[in-house]
Design a protein around this motif. Structure first.
Motif, PDB file in Angstrom:
ATOM      1  N   ARG A  35       0.940  -1.051   0.234  1.00 29.18           N
ATOM      2  CA  ARG A  35      -0.243  -0.226  -0.184  1.00 29.18           C
ATOM      3  C   ARG A  35       1.037   1.597   0.039  1.00 29.18           C
ATOM      4  N   LEU A  36       1.668   1.056   0.478  1.00 25.42           N
ATOM      5  CA  LEU A  36       2.750   2.621   0.351  1.00 25.42           C
ATOM      6  C   LEU A  36       3.626   2.537  -0.589  1.00 25.42           C
ATOM      7  N   LYS A  37       3.905   1.339  -1.317  1.00 25.84           N
ATOM      8  CA  LYS A  37       4.127   1.783  -2.516  1.00 25.84           C
ATOM      9  C   LYS A  37       2.981   2.434  -4.047  1.00 25.84           C
ATOM     10  N   ILE A  38       2.167   1.943  -3.394  1.00 28.10           N
ATOM     11  CA  ILE A  38       1.278   2.742  -4.544  1.00 28.10           C
ATOM     12  C   ILE A  38       0.731   3.517  -3.975  1.00 28.10           C
ATOM     13  N   PHE A  39       0.900   3.884  -2.913  1.00 27.61           N
ATOM     14  CA  PHE A  39       0.444   5.094  -3.038  1.00 27.61           C
ATOM     15  C   PHE A  39       1.336   6.302  -2.960  1.00 27.61           C
ATOM     16  N   TRP A  40       2.706   5.536  -3.191  1.00 25.31           N
ATOM     17  CA  TRP A  40       4.017   6.781  -3.347  1.00 25.31           C
ATOM     18  C   TRP A  40       4.016   6.548  -5.008  1.00 25.31           C
ATOM     19  N   LEU A  41       3.662   5.830  -5.803  1.00 25.96           N
ATOM     20  CA  LEU A  41       3.255   5.988  -7.319  1.00 25.96           C
ATOM     21  C   LEU A  41       2.339   7.041  -7.632  1.00 25.96           C
ATOM     22  N   LEU A  42       1.721   7.043  -6.741  1.00 24.98           N
ATOM     23  CA  LEU A  42       0.614   7.952  -6.838  1.00 24.98           C
ATOM     24  C   LEU A  42       0.303   9.413  -6.608  1.00 24.98           C
ATOM     25  N   CYS A  43       1.618   9.096  -5.625  1.00 23.82           N
ATOM     26  CA  CYS A  43       2.780   9.950  -5.472  1.00 23.82           C
ATOM     27  C   CYS A  43       2.783  11.613  -7.002  1.00 23.82           C
ATOM     28  N   HIS A  44       2.929  10.680  -7.465  1.00 19.04           N
ATOM     29  CA  HIS A  44       3.988  10.656  -8.825  1.00 19.04           C
ATOM     30  C   HIS A  44       3.126  11.021  -9.869  1.00 19.04           C
ATOM     31  N   SER A  45       1.740  10.101 -10.292  1.00 19.88           N
ATOM     32  CA  SER A  45       1.694   9.796 -11.794  1.00 19.88           C
ATOM     33  C   SER A  45       0.222   9.676 -11.487  1.00 19.88           C
ATOM     34  N   LYS A  46      -0.754   9.809 -12.158  1.00 18.26           N
ATOM     35  CA  LYS A  46      -1.943   9.447 -12.307  1.00 18.26           C
ATOM     36  C   LYS A  46      -1.984   8.425 -13.089  1.00 18.26           C
ATOM     37  N   MET A  47      -2.094   7.106 -12.162  1.00 13.36           N
ATOM     38  CA  MET A  47      -1.887   6.010 -13.135  1.00 13.36           C
ATOM     39  C   MET A  47      -3.815   4.908 -12.611  1.00 13.36           C
ATOM     40  N   MET A  56       3.871  -2.522 -10.605  1.00  8.57           N
ATOM     41  CA  MET A  56       4.142  -3.055  -8.998  1.00  8.57           C
ATOM     42  C   MET A  56       4.214  -4.493  -9.338  1.00  8.57           C
ATOM     43  N   GLU A  57       3.919  -5.403 -10.368  1.00 11.73           N
ATOM     44  CA  GLU A  57       4.337  -6.389 -10.408  1.00 11.73           C
ATOM     45  C   GLU A  57       3.027  -7.661  -9.925  1.00 11.73           C
ATOM     46  N   MET A  58       2.056  -7.148 -10.262  1.00  8.06           N
ATOM     47  CA  MET A  58       0.946  -7.408  -9.313  1.00  8.06           C
ATOM     48  C   MET A  58      -0.664  -8.138  -9.752  1.00  8.06           C
ATOM     49  N   THR A  59      -1.723  -8.489  -9.577  1.00  9.15           N
ATOM     50  CA  THR A  59      -2.913  -8.936 -10.479  1.00  9.15           C
ATOM     51  C   THR A  59      -3.902  -7.483  -9.908  1.00  9.15           C
ATOM     52  N   MET A  60      -4.452  -8.065 -11.374  1.00  9.91           N
ATOM     53  CA  MET A  60      -5.209  -6.141 -10.647  1.00  9.91           C
ATOM     54  C   MET A  60      -6.870  -6.646  -9.776  1.00  9.91           C
ATOM     55  N   PRO A  61      -6.960  -7.090  -9.441  1.00  8.93           N
ATOM     56  CA  PRO A  61      -7.454  -7.515  -8.370  1.00  8.93           C
ATOM     57  C   PRO A  61      -6.920  -7.468  -6.543  1.00  8.93           C
ATOM     58  N   HIS A  65      -7.957  -3.642  -4.720  1.00  2.78           N
ATOM     59  CA  HIS A  65      -8.127  -4.323  -3.372  1.00  2.78           C
ATOM     60  C   HIS A  65      -6.918  -3.205  -2.570  1.00  2.78           C
ATOM     61  N   HIS A  66      -6.277  -2.589  -2.928  1.00  4.32           N
ATOM     62  CA  HIS A  66      -5.354  -1.930  -2.017  1.00  4.32           C
ATOM     63  C   HIS A  66      -6.036  -0.476  -2.618  1.00  4.32           C
ATOM     64  N   LEU A  67      -5.804   0.073  -3.559  1.00  5.42           N
ATOM     65  CA  LEU A  67      -6.926   1.075  -3.848  1.00  5.42           C
ATOM     66  C   LEU A  67      -8.320   1.671  -3.110  1.00  5.42           C
ATOM     67  N   LYS A  68      -8.976   0.106  -2.993  1.00  3.87           N
ATOM     68  CA  LYS A  68     -10.257   0.602  -2.152  1.00  3.87           C
ATOM     69  C   LYS A  68      -9.899   1.012  -0.804  1.00  3.87           C
TER      70      LYS A  68
END
Length: 119
Positions: A35-47, A56-61, A65-68
């Motif tokens: 979640r911290l990595k996703i937050f960091w990514l989204l601090c820098h880019s709209k994705m 992130m080399e993760m599945t979309m589901p 979950h983390h985005l929710k």
């Protein structure tokens, strides 16, 4: 020994349970490194979910979950462009402080953060 005034002040501040709970909940959201990595990514880019999943080399589901969780806590926001939903970090002082704290603790530099996240 501490002065009575100082101890009374500290005791009064400790009584602000709702403020301590708010900060504790925020930290609990970010105690997950993904979640911290996703937050960091989204601090820098709209994705979109797909871009985050590939990066992130993760599945979309799993990403969804983390985005929710992040969105429910108001750390990120979303908007729809056609059929695609894009996410970014919410533009507020709390997120700026969190990003700055991450940058300092991880000894990394993100020069474009201030430009992308004006109040």
């Amino acid at each position: 020994m501490q002065s009575n005034f100082k101890l009374e002040f500290l005791q009064k501040e400790l009584g602000k349970e709702d403020m301590f709970m708010t900060v504790a909940q925020l930290f609990s959201l970010l105690c997950d490194s993904t979640r911290l990595k996703i937050f960091w990514l989204l601090c820098h880019s709209k994705m979109c979910v797909n871009d985050i999943a590939q990066t992130m080399e993760m599945t979309m589901p799993a990403v969804s979950h983390h985005l929710k969780v992040l969105k429910d806590s108001n750390l990120i926001e979303s908007y729809r462009d056609g059929k695609e939903v894009f996410y970014s970090a919410s533009k507020n002082e709390r997120n700026k402080i969190l990003h700055d704290m991450m940058e300092k603790l991880m000894e990394m530099s993100c020069p474009d953060f201030d430009d992308n996240h004006e109040k």
